[in-house]
Write a protein that holds these residues in place. Sequence first.
Motif, mmCIF file in Angstrom:
data_model
loop_
_atom_site.group_PDB
_atom_site.id
_atom_site.type_symbol
_atom_site.label_atom_id
_atom_site.label_comp_id
_atom_site.label_asym_id
_atom_site.label_seq_id
_atom_site.Cartn_x
_atom_site.Cartn_y
_atom_site.Cartn_z
ATOM 1 N N ASP A 172 0.818 -1.212 0.000
ATOM 2 C CA ASP A 172 0.000 0.000 0.000
ATOM 3 C C ASP A 172 0.853 1.263 0.000
ATOM 4 O OD1 ASP A 172 -2.551 -1.203 -0.143
ATOM 5 O OD2 ASP A 172 -2.369 -1.775 1.958
ATOM 6 N N ASP A 173 0.372 2.256 -0.749
ATOM 7 C CA ASP A 173 1.108 3.503 -0.923
ATOM 8 C C ASP A 173 0.860 4.478 0.230
ATOM 9 O OD1 ASP A 173 -1.414 4.627 -1.360
ATOM 10 O OD2 ASP A 173 -1.109 4.877 -3.517
ATOM 11 N N GLN A 174 1.424 5.673 0.099
ATOM 12 C CA GLN A 174 1.317 6.686 1.137
ATOM 13 C C GLN A 174 -0.131 7.105 1.401
ATOM 14 O OE1 GLN A 174 4.310 5.859 2.342
ATOM 15 N NE2 GLN A 174 4.188 7.901 3.205
ATOM 16 N N ASP A 175 -0.980 7.096 0.379
ATOM 17 C CA ASP A 175 -2.381 7.459 0.579
ATOM 18 C C ASP A 175 -3.064 6.462 1.514
ATOM 19 O OD1 ASP A 175 -2.091 9.672 -1.073
ATOM 20 O OD2 ASP A 175 -2.850 8.628 -2.854
#
Length: 165
Positions: free
Chosen positions: A57-60
């Motif tokens: 999962d990314d920063q968002d």
Amino acid sequence: MKKILLLSDTHSFIDAQILKFVKQADEVWHVGDIGDLNVTDTIQKHKPLRAVFGNIDDQDARAEFPLDLKFEVENVAVWMTHIGGYPNNYYQRIREEIKNNPPKIFISGHSHILKVQYDKKLNLLHLNPGAAGKHGFHKVRTMLRFCLENGEIKDLEIIELAKRE
């Protein structure tokens, strides 16, 4: 009584099969590797969601969801984290805490392998719903559903979705 749908490792994938079960639940719990936040946004349009972020999962996603989520529903203590290990082989980061303060249900994802296992030493139920998405080595997409009522876990079911294409 709360009806819970438990899923993990969607890797940006959500379809009508998943949504059919989302609509039948009171709450949906997602144990990381969400991928595109469209997955969790879509679920939240239908039902309350509790989720943690996973290693892809990314920063968002990491800004919206925590690494660990500890909560209580129907007098059942729950701990969710994406990479947690399993009885007798818990991930090092959580090993000491789970030993000193075990929940009634410990939930992890990451492996893409559905697992329901009772930890006799810690007196807890370990759940891993497998992978509901299409990315990974698993052959069948899976989820779990169960009910929580007055401190008890009831009616645990394995949901097998379509074979992964």
